[in-house]
Every structure is written in structure tokens, then in C-alpha cells.
Write a protein that holds these residues in place. Structure first.
Motif, PDB file in Angstrom:
ATOM      1  N   ALA A  74       0.834  -1.206   0.000  1.00 52.39           N
ATOM      2  CA  ALA A  74       0.000   0.000   0.000  1.00 52.39           C
ATOM      3  C   ALA A  74       0.865   1.251   0.000  1.00 52.39           C
ATOM      4  N   LEU A  75       1.922   1.275   0.774  1.00 51.63           N
ATOM      5  CA  LEU A  75       2.785   2.456   0.810  1.00 51.63           C
ATOM      6  C   LEU A  75       3.597   2.574  -0.477  1.00 51.63           C
ATOM      7  N   ARG A  76       4.086   1.462  -0.969  1.00 51.77           N
ATOM      8  CA  ARG A  76       4.878   1.495  -2.200  1.00 51.77           C
ATOM      9  C   ARG A  76       4.026   1.992  -3.378  1.00 51.77           C
ATOM     10  N   ASP A  77       2.740   1.584  -3.399  1.00 45.11           N
ATOM     11  CA  ASP A  77       1.837   1.986  -4.481  1.00 45.11           C
ATOM     12  C   ASP A  77       1.166   3.333  -4.199  1.00 45.11           C
ATOM     13  N   ARG A  78       1.530   3.961  -3.098  1.00 39.42           N
ATOM     14  CA  ARG A  78       0.953   5.247  -2.671  1.00 39.42           C
ATOM     15  C   ARG A  78      -0.559   5.152  -2.459  1.00 39.42           C
ATOM     16  N   ASP A  79      -1.002   3.998  -2.005  1.00 39.25           N
ATOM     17  CA  ASP A  79      -2.404   3.797  -1.613  1.00 39.25           C
ATOM     18  C   ASP A  79      -2.508   4.163  -0.134  1.00 39.25           C
ATOM     19  N   PHE A  80      -2.625   5.466   0.109  1.00 41.14           N
ATOM     20  CA  PHE A  80      -2.575   5.942   1.486  1.00 41.14           C
ATOM     21  C   PHE A  80      -3.830   5.585   2.284  1.00 41.14           C
ATOM     22  N   ASP A  81      -4.958   5.372   1.600  1.00 45.58           N
ATOM     23  CA  ASP A  81      -6.154   4.928   2.328  1.00 45.58           C
ATOM     24  C   ASP A  81      -5.955   3.505   2.860  1.00 45.58           C
ATOM     25  N   GLY A  82      -5.378   2.641   2.035  1.00 41.95           N
ATOM     26  CA  GLY A  82      -5.068   1.287   2.493  1.00 41.95           C
ATOM     27  C   GLY A  82      -3.980   1.294   3.552  1.00 41.95           C
ATOM     28  N   PHE A  83      -2.995   2.169   3.368  1.00 43.03           N
ATOM     29  CA  PHE A  83      -1.912   2.268   4.348  1.00 43.03           C
ATOM     30  C   PHE A  83      -2.428   2.794   5.681  1.00 43.03           C
ATOM     31  N   ARG A  84      -3.441   3.652   5.636  1.00 40.19           N
ATOM     32  CA  ARG A  84      -4.007   4.203   6.882  1.00 40.19           C
ATOM     33  C   ARG A  84      -4.546   3.076   7.774  1.00 40.19           C
ATOM     34  N   ARG A  85      -5.204   2.087   7.159  1.00 40.18           N
ATOM     35  CA  ARG A  85      -5.728   0.956   7.941  1.00 40.18           C
ATOM     36  C   ARG A  85      -4.581   0.145   8.553  1.00 40.18           C
ATOM     37  N   ILE A  86      -3.527  -0.064   7.781  1.00 39.82           N
ATOM     38  CA  ILE A  86      -2.370  -0.815   8.288  1.00 39.82           C
ATOM     39  C   ILE A  86      -1.690  -0.041   9.420  1.00 39.82           C
ATOM     40  N   ALA A  87      -1.520   1.271   9.214  1.00 43.65           N
ATOM     41  CA  ALA A  87      -0.883   2.111  10.235  1.00 43.65           C
ATOM     42  C   ALA A  87      -1.728   2.167  11.502  1.00 43.65           C
ATOM     43  N   ALA A  88      -3.045   2.194  11.345  1.00 43.71           N
ATOM     44  CA  ALA A  88      -3.924   2.218  12.525  1.00 43.71           C
ATOM     45  C   ALA A  88      -3.758   0.940  13.338  1.00 43.71           C
ATOM     46  N   GLU A 106      12.831  14.569   0.145  1.00 43.31           N
ATOM     47  CA  GLU A 106      13.034  16.019   0.318  1.00 43.31           C
ATOM     48  C   GLU A 106      12.439  16.528   1.625  1.00 43.31           C
ATOM     49  N   GLY A 107      11.781  15.657   2.371  1.00 39.05           N
ATOM     50  CA  GLY A 107      11.210  16.039   3.655  1.00 39.05           C
ATOM     51  C   GLY A 107       9.772  16.489   3.586  1.00 39.05           C
ATOM     52  N   ARG A 108       9.138  16.412   2.404  1.00 38.91           N
ATOM     53  CA  ARG A 108       7.730  16.781   2.290  1.00 38.91           C
ATOM     54  C   ARG A 108       6.863  15.666   2.856  1.00 38.91           C
ATOM     55  N   GLN A 109       5.913  16.056   3.662  1.00 33.57           N
ATOM     56  CA  GLN A 109       5.033  15.067   4.293  1.00 33.57           C
ATOM     57  C   GLN A 109       4.054  14.528   3.262  1.00 33.57           C
ATOM     58  N   LEU A 110       4.010  13.208   3.170  1.00 30.35           N
ATOM     59  CA  LEU A 110       3.101  12.535   2.249  1.00 30.35           C
ATOM     60  C   LEU A 110       1.891  11.946   2.965  1.00 30.35           C
ATOM     61  N   THR A 115      -4.278  13.106  10.309  1.00 27.30           N
ATOM     62  CA  THR A 115      -5.235  13.749   9.410  1.00 27.30           C
ATOM     63  C   THR A 115      -5.915  12.702   8.551  1.00 27.30           C
ATOM     64  N   GLU A 116      -7.048  13.073   7.987  1.00 32.51           N
ATOM     65  CA  GLU A 116      -7.791  12.167   7.118  1.00 32.51           C
ATOM     66  C   GLU A 116      -7.328  12.264   5.677  1.00 32.51           C
ATOM     67  N   ARG A 117      -6.724  13.357   5.313  1.00 30.96           N
ATOM     68  CA  ARG A 117      -6.251  13.550   3.941  1.00 30.96           C
ATOM     69  C   ARG A 117      -4.761  13.304   3.866  1.00 30.96           C
ATOM     70  N   THR A 118      -4.307  13.031   2.692  1.00 35.51           N
ATOM     71  CA  THR A 118      -2.869  12.902   2.445  1.00 35.51           C
ATOM     72  C   THR A 118      -2.414  14.143   1.717  1.00 35.51           C
ATOM     73  N   ALA A 119      -1.187  14.564   1.994  1.00 38.88           N
ATOM     74  CA  ALA A 119      -0.616  15.729   1.330  1.00 38.88           C
ATOM     75  C   ALA A 119       0.082  15.274   0.074  1.00 38.88           C
TER      76      ALA A 119
END
Length: 120
Positions: A74-88, A106-110, A115-119
Motif C-alpha cells: 500500500a505504501l509502495r503503491d501510494r495507496d494511502f487509504d489502504g496504508f491508513r488501515r495498516i498504520a492504525a 526532500e522532507g515533504r510530508q506525504l 489527518t484524514e487527507r494525504t498531502a
């Protein structure tokens, strides 16, 4: 040499017999006090060492968990909604105040688990 009076002789006799006992008792009390201080100091050092070992193992466990999180599809594919469940699920182990942040090189938060949204 003039003879000492009876009360003076009694005082000298009592002082001569009790003074060494008082000094001996004071030395024993002081020695016990010093030994108790050394024992207490040793116990503090042992407690600090054991706490350090527990904290080190907990940090290693957390680091290992975060490394595993970093390898998820999920993280590799930038599926942050799926990653959110794993992180929770990961954060449930550490209480409600835990946070998972993901940043690019570069230090930008992804991603933030707060938060509910991803940057993006």
C-alpha cells in the motif's frame, strides 16, 4: 598525688567503661550507614540498567515494526487509504497518542495518521 573524691572516681570509672562502648557503637552505626548508601546506590544503578534494556528492546521493536510498515504494498503503491488501515493497526499497540508520518526524500510530508487527507 592527692586522692580523688569518691564521686569523681565513680564518674571516671563510668566514663572509662562506657565511652569506648559509645565510640564503638557510633563506628558501627556509621559503617552500617555507609554500607546502606552503597547498597542503595547499587540498586539505583541496576534499576537504571534494567530500564535502559527495556527501553532499548522497545525501541528496536518499534523500529522493526516501522521498517515492516515501510515495505507494505500500500505504501509502495501510494495507496494511502489502504496504508491508513495498516498504520492504525500498528498504532493500536502503542496507545491512542501515537502518530505515523511518511515523508519523501526532500522532507515533504506525504502521509499522517492524524489527518484524514494525504498531502500530495
Amino acid at each position: 598525688m592527692p586522692k580523688l573524691s569518691l564521686p569523681v572516681r565513680l564518674v571516671l570509672l563510668i566514663a572509662g567503661t562506657t565511652l569506648p562502648l559509645i565510640i564503638f557503637a557510633a563506628v558501627i552505626v556509621f559503617s552500617n550507614h555507609e554500607q546502606d548508601r552503597k547498597d542503595a546506590s547499587q540498586r539505583v544503578v541496576e534499576t537504571v540498567r534494567s530500564i535502559r534494556l527495556v527501553l532499548d528492546s522497545e525501541m528496536q521493536r518499534m523500529t522493526g515494526g516501522l521498517q515492516i510498515l515501510s515495505l507494505t504494498n500500500a505504501l509502495r503503491d501510494r495507496d494511502f487509504d489502504g496504508f491508513r488501515r495498516i498504520a492504525a493497526g500498528f498504532l493500536e499497540q502503542y496507545g491512542k497518542d501515537g502518530v505515523v508520518l511518511v515523508a519523501d526524500r526532500e522532507g515533504r510530508q506525504l502521509f499522517s495518521s492524524v489527518t484524514e487527507r494525504t498531502a500530495e
